[in-house]
Design a protein around this motif. Sequence first.
Motif: not given
Length: 289
Positions: A120-122, A113-114, A152-154
Amino acid sequence: MTAPADQLARVVGLLEMNRPEQALEELARLPGPVATDPHVYRLRAVALSTLDRWDEVAEVARQGLAEVGPDAELLGRLGLALRSQGAFAPAERALLDALALEPQDPWLLCQYADLCVTVGQTDKASRLLARAAELAPEHPAVYASRIQLAYAGGHDRAAERVTREFLGRYPEHPVALALHGGIAVERGRIGDAHRSFGRAVAHDPDDPDYAEAAWETRVYTHPLLLPLRPLYRLGIRMWLIAVGSIAVLNLAKLYVPALVVALAWLLYSLWSWIAPPLVRRLVRGRWRS
């Protein structure tokens, strides 16, 4: 030949106490014939990972895989090392091979996942992390990966909430303490940040990043920097408040107060640039870059 159980137990204990250097010293004392035991390779890779010595992690993992054959732990460590080196495609291959052996391992799922977050593959990372959280919702790696994905998703608020959960569940975990310290810095709570980083160093004295952060926050707790706390806490909002106040005073034709505020802000800004390196010099006795 199987490694002596008592020596391996000491190594495991040292790693649990975040003493990777001492763990490596203990592993180096093993007789030659047992140094190729699969568990020894795994422990050495873990210790080197803790120290962020990624070239050596990759080397040890490859040596172990060549010696003992496919091994999920060693493949996972190889994937982690390759990701840290920026070799994302080989890292993914290593992690997929590891998960083929241990598809329900929460640590491996978090590592993959990390990697997905890094490239960028959230959405994919979110699915992997959901599987890991279902298997082990309170695993430290799950907490850390949830925080990384949220940032990463803000979703900063969500990241802060998970960090508090992490610290609440593992109040002495160095990663949780360091993440809490980082959030405290962002919020301008320098004293809280210094205490968190100091505790992280106490639990993991071999991590240079924790030591550096503890030093920096120690500098910013100096009395000469106390006037700058509002600037650290408010950030760009402080500049907007100052500029807005000057503009309003000028519009109201209060030119003298506007000039006073402008001069005060100029001096304050100059102090914010001059004071930190000055304090470093006072505290340490030399300039730091």
